[in-house]
Motif scaffolding. Structure first.
Motif, PDB file in Angstrom:
ATOM      1  N   CYS A 212       0.807  -1.217   0.000  1.00 42.00           N
ATOM      2  CA  CYS A 212       0.000   0.000   0.000  1.00 42.00           C
ATOM      3  C   CYS A 212       0.844   1.273   0.000  1.00 42.00           C
ATOM      4  O   CYS A 212       0.339   2.348  -0.348  1.00 42.00           O
ATOM      5  CB  CYS A 212      -0.923   0.015   1.213  1.00 42.00           C
ATOM      6  SG  CYS A 212      -2.258  -1.188   1.144  1.00 42.00           S
ATOM      7  N   PHE A 213       2.093   1.187   0.415  1.00 42.03           N
ATOM      8  CA  PHE A 213       2.914   2.379   0.551  1.00 42.03           C
ATOM      9  C   PHE A 213       4.128   2.389  -0.378  1.00 42.03           C
ATOM     10  O   PHE A 213       4.745   3.425  -0.584  1.00 42.03           O
ATOM     11  CB  PHE A 213       3.388   2.525   2.000  1.00 42.03           C
ATOM     12  CG  PHE A 213       2.263   2.782   2.967  1.00 42.03           C
ATOM     13  CD1 PHE A 213       1.933   4.071   3.335  1.00 42.03           C
ATOM     14  CD2 PHE A 213       1.525   1.726   3.495  1.00 42.03           C
ATOM     15  CE1 PHE A 213       0.891   4.318   4.210  1.00 42.03           C
ATOM     16  CE2 PHE A 213       0.479   1.962   4.379  1.00 42.03           C
ATOM     17  CZ  PHE A 213       0.152   3.260   4.735  1.00 42.03           C
ATOM     18  N   GLY A 214       4.471   1.249  -0.906  1.00 39.93           N
ATOM     19  CA  GLY A 214       5.610   1.157  -1.804  1.00 39.93           C
ATOM     20  C   GLY A 214       5.808  -0.286  -2.210  1.00 39.93           C
ATOM     21  O   GLY A 214       5.382  -1.207  -1.513  1.00 39.93           O
ATOM     22  N   ASP A 215       6.438  -0.469  -3.367  1.00 36.36           N
ATOM     23  CA  ASP A 215       6.653  -1.794  -3.934  1.00 36.36           C
ATOM     24  C   ASP A 215       8.124  -1.893  -4.319  1.00 36.36           C
ATOM     25  O   ASP A 215       8.668  -0.974  -4.933  1.00 36.36           O
ATOM     26  CB  ASP A 215       5.737  -1.956  -5.161  1.00 36.36           C
ATOM     27  CG  ASP A 215       5.897  -3.287  -5.860  1.00 36.36           C
ATOM     28  OD1 ASP A 215       6.981  -3.529  -6.416  1.00 36.36           O
ATOM     29  OD2 ASP A 215       4.939  -4.072  -5.873  1.00 36.36           O
ATOM     30  N   PRO A 216       8.821  -2.993  -3.978  1.00 31.33           N
ATOM     31  CA  PRO A 216      10.257  -3.069  -4.264  1.00 31.33           C
ATOM     32  C   PRO A 216      10.586  -3.113  -5.750  1.00 31.33           C
ATOM     33  O   PRO A 216      11.708  -2.812  -6.136  1.00 31.33           O
ATOM     34  CB  PRO A 216      10.687  -4.369  -3.569  1.00 31.33           C
ATOM     35  CG  PRO A 216       9.445  -5.177  -3.454  1.00 31.33           C
ATOM     36  CD  PRO A 216       8.339  -4.192  -3.266  1.00 31.33           C
ATOM     37  N   TRP A 217       9.610  -3.456  -6.594  1.00 32.11           N
ATOM     38  CA  TRP A 217       9.833  -3.518  -8.034  1.00 32.11           C
ATOM     39  C   TRP A 217       9.280  -2.281  -8.747  1.00 32.11           C
ATOM     40  O   TRP A 217       9.849  -1.845  -9.741  1.00 32.11           O
ATOM     41  CB  TRP A 217       9.189  -4.773  -8.611  1.00 32.11           C
ATOM     42  CG  TRP A 217       9.707  -6.012  -7.969  1.00 32.11           C
ATOM     43  CD1 TRP A 217      10.906  -6.659  -8.238  1.00 32.11           C
ATOM     44  CD2 TRP A 217       9.072  -6.766  -6.928  1.00 32.11           C
ATOM     45  NE1 TRP A 217      11.038  -7.749  -7.421  1.00 32.11           N
ATOM     46  CE2 TRP A 217       9.943  -7.857  -6.613  1.00 32.11           C
ATOM     47  CE3 TRP A 217       7.875  -6.647  -6.233  1.00 32.11           C
ATOM     48  CZ2 TRP A 217       9.621  -8.795  -5.633  1.00 32.11           C
ATOM     49  CZ3 TRP A 217       7.559  -7.577  -5.249  1.00 32.11           C
ATOM     50  CH2 TRP A 217       8.433  -8.639  -4.962  1.00 32.11           C
ATOM     51  N   GLU A 218       8.187  -1.730  -8.218  1.00 33.68           N
ATOM     52  CA  GLU A 218       7.531  -0.613  -8.903  1.00 33.68           C
ATOM     53  C   GLU A 218       7.790   0.736  -8.244  1.00 33.68           C
ATOM     54  O   GLU A 218       7.470   1.778  -8.827  1.00 33.68           O
ATOM     55  CB  GLU A 218       6.020  -0.869  -8.976  1.00 33.68           C
ATOM     56  CG  GLU A 218       5.650  -2.108  -9.777  1.00 33.68           C
ATOM     57  CD  GLU A 218       4.150  -2.276  -9.943  1.00 33.68           C
ATOM     58  OE1 GLU A 218       3.404  -1.292  -9.742  1.00 33.68           O
ATOM     59  OE2 GLU A 218       3.722  -3.401 -10.279  1.00 33.68           O
TER      60      GLU A 218
ATOM     61  N   GLY B  33       7.783  -1.585   4.560  1.00 32.80           N
ATOM     62  CA  GLY B  33       8.127  -0.667   5.639  1.00 32.80           C
ATOM     63  C   GLY B  33       8.624   0.694   5.216  1.00 32.80           C
ATOM     64  O   GLY B  33       9.424   1.311   5.932  1.00 32.80           O
ATOM     65  N   VAL B  34       8.151   1.207   4.069  1.00 31.76           N
ATOM     66  CA  VAL B  34       8.623   2.513   3.586  1.00 31.76           C
ATOM     67  C   VAL B  34       7.673   3.654   3.927  1.00 31.76           C
ATOM     68  O   VAL B  34       7.955   4.811   3.608  1.00 31.76           O
ATOM     69  CB  VAL B  34       8.846   2.487   2.061  1.00 31.76           C
ATOM     70  CG1 VAL B  34       9.964   1.518   1.702  1.00 31.76           C
ATOM     71  CG2 VAL B  34       7.551   2.117   1.321  1.00 31.76           C
ATOM     72  N   GLY B  35       6.555   3.362   4.571  1.00 33.70           N
ATOM     73  CA  GLY B  35       5.564   4.382   4.866  1.00 33.70           C
ATOM     74  C   GLY B  35       6.050   5.417   5.871  1.00 33.70           C
ATOM     75  O   GLY B  35       6.930   5.154   6.693  1.00 33.70           O
ATOM     76  N   THR B  36       5.457   6.599   5.799  1.00 33.94           N
ATOM     77  CA  THR B  36       5.719   7.674   6.756  1.00 33.94           C
ATOM     78  C   THR B  36       4.388   8.163   7.306  1.00 33.94           C
ATOM     79  O   THR B  36       3.322   7.883   6.748  1.00 33.94           O
ATOM     80  CB  THR B  36       6.446   8.853   6.091  1.00 33.94           C
ATOM     81  OG1 THR B  36       5.609   9.385   5.045  1.00 33.94           O
ATOM     82  CG2 THR B  36       7.786   8.416   5.504  1.00 33.94           C
ATOM     83  N   ALA B  37       4.455   8.906   8.399  1.00 36.20           N
ATOM     84  CA  ALA B  37       3.226   9.360   9.058  1.00 36.20           C
ATOM     85  C   ALA B  37       2.350  10.191   8.122  1.00 36.20           C
ATOM     86  O   ALA B  37       1.131  10.044   8.087  1.00 36.20           O
ATOM     87  CB  ALA B  37       3.580  10.155  10.313  1.00 36.20           C
ATOM     88  N   GLY B  38       2.987  11.064   7.345  1.00 31.61           N
ATOM     89  CA  GLY B  38       2.207  11.876   6.418  1.00 31.61           C
ATOM     90  C   GLY B  38       1.526  11.039   5.357  1.00 31.61           C
ATOM     91  O   GLY B  38       0.369  11.294   4.991  1.00 31.61           O
TER      92      GLY B  38
END
Length: 301
Positions: free
Chosen positions: A146-152, A182-187
């Motif tokens: 939901c917050f980032g994809d290692p390939w995309e 685990g790349v998400g941030t609070a914002g």
């Protein structure tokens, strides 16, 4: 904003399933059953027990039926992951009352994890959810990446919302939003939750599932709490990762989350001391220290 925080939240414990699925050394079925019993005894209201995925994909969970047999009647009330209709058949045979499906917010992860395209996954889930609901089962839906994809790379918020909305429209009663790598941030958390609200999904339908790759899991949980989310996925002792995303580190540790919530005056119903002891015991079973900072701090030197 302490006055805006919920009085109580639900911790959805994923340690026995998501936490153990990456372990290369097979954990004996009776040990898994003891793990589940200890977690329940510590006051965790929801403990996801296992998954009916094909043993070739996740060998650690090949004993799903045996585990539920060990747990007896109590096992029927514990959620289990079902990847498709075959998995649902096994869950129905064993009398399970709660199931979860696992979708992807990105094309690449859908192909790698489900062997389906982003759109094709819904055709796979539709009969599974429909049959589960016909049998009176509750259905939860996970959305990964939901917050980032290692390939995309970055994942557009509107793409995540579209996937989540479609899963709820199929019949899922709760949607768990996963920060798989685990790349998400609070914002980012606040923006995504707001977008779901604007799409008609209220906070009580949403759950969050954070990983701690960049050390942001607790910060992200606090942001979701302030937003109004009241269901948080966590894994005892910080166990787990993702077998299909090599960069993913462990889940948010349940003990760390409970410590945060207690400090904010938010009720969880969890006995922290009993939970810490359970995670210390499981760390001994696995032969390595728990990565949970709270488990480390509250363990004897």
């Amino acid at each position: 904003m302490p006055d805006a925080l919920p009085d109580r939240v639900t911790i959805y414990e994923v340690g026995p399933r998501d936490g153990l699925q990456n372990e290369s050394a097979l954990v004996p079925t009776p040990t898994k059953a003891e793990f589940v019993r200890r977690l329940l005894a510590a006051g965790l209201p929801v403990v996801e027990a296992t998954s009916f995925v094909h043993p070739r994909w996740v060998p650690q969970l090949a004993d799903a039926a045996e585990l539920l047999g060990e747990l007896g009647e109590a096992g029927r009330d514990l959620p289990v992951l079902v990847p498709n209709e075959r998995g649902l058949d096994r869950a129905l045979e064993l009398g399970c009352r709660h199931v979860a499906i696992f979708g992807s917010a990105t094309e690449t992860f859908a192909q790698r994890n489900l062997n389906r395209s982003l759109d094709e996954q819904f055709a796979m889930f539709e009969p599974t959810v429909a049959r589960a609901r016909e049998h009176g089962l509750d259905v939860r839906a996970y959305v990964s990446m939901c917050f980032g994809d290692p390939w995309e790379g970055d994942v557009a918020i509107d793409q995540v919302v579209d996937v989540g909305r479609r899963l709820v429209d199929l019949g899922a009663s709760q949607l768990s939003l996963g920060d798989t790598i685990g790349v998400g941030t609070a914002g980012h958390v606040r923006r995504l939750l707001t977008a779901f609200n604007e799409a008609g999904l209220p906070d009580d339908v949403l759950a969050v599932h954070f990983h701690d790759t960049y050390g942001q899991a607790l910060t992200n949980a606090h942001a979701a709490l302030e937003h109004g989310v009241t269901t948080f996925d966590a894994s005892a002792g910080g166990l787990g990762g993702c077998p299909y995303a090599e960069s993913a580190t462990g889940n948010l540790a349940t003990e760390d989350l409970v410590w945060l919530l207690q400090g904010l005056g938010v009720e969880t119903g969890v006995d922290l001391a009993a939970l810490v002891e359970t995670s210390r015991w499981m760390a001994g079973v696995l032969g390595r220290p728990s990565p949970s900072r709270v488990v480390q701090a509250l363990s004897p030197a």
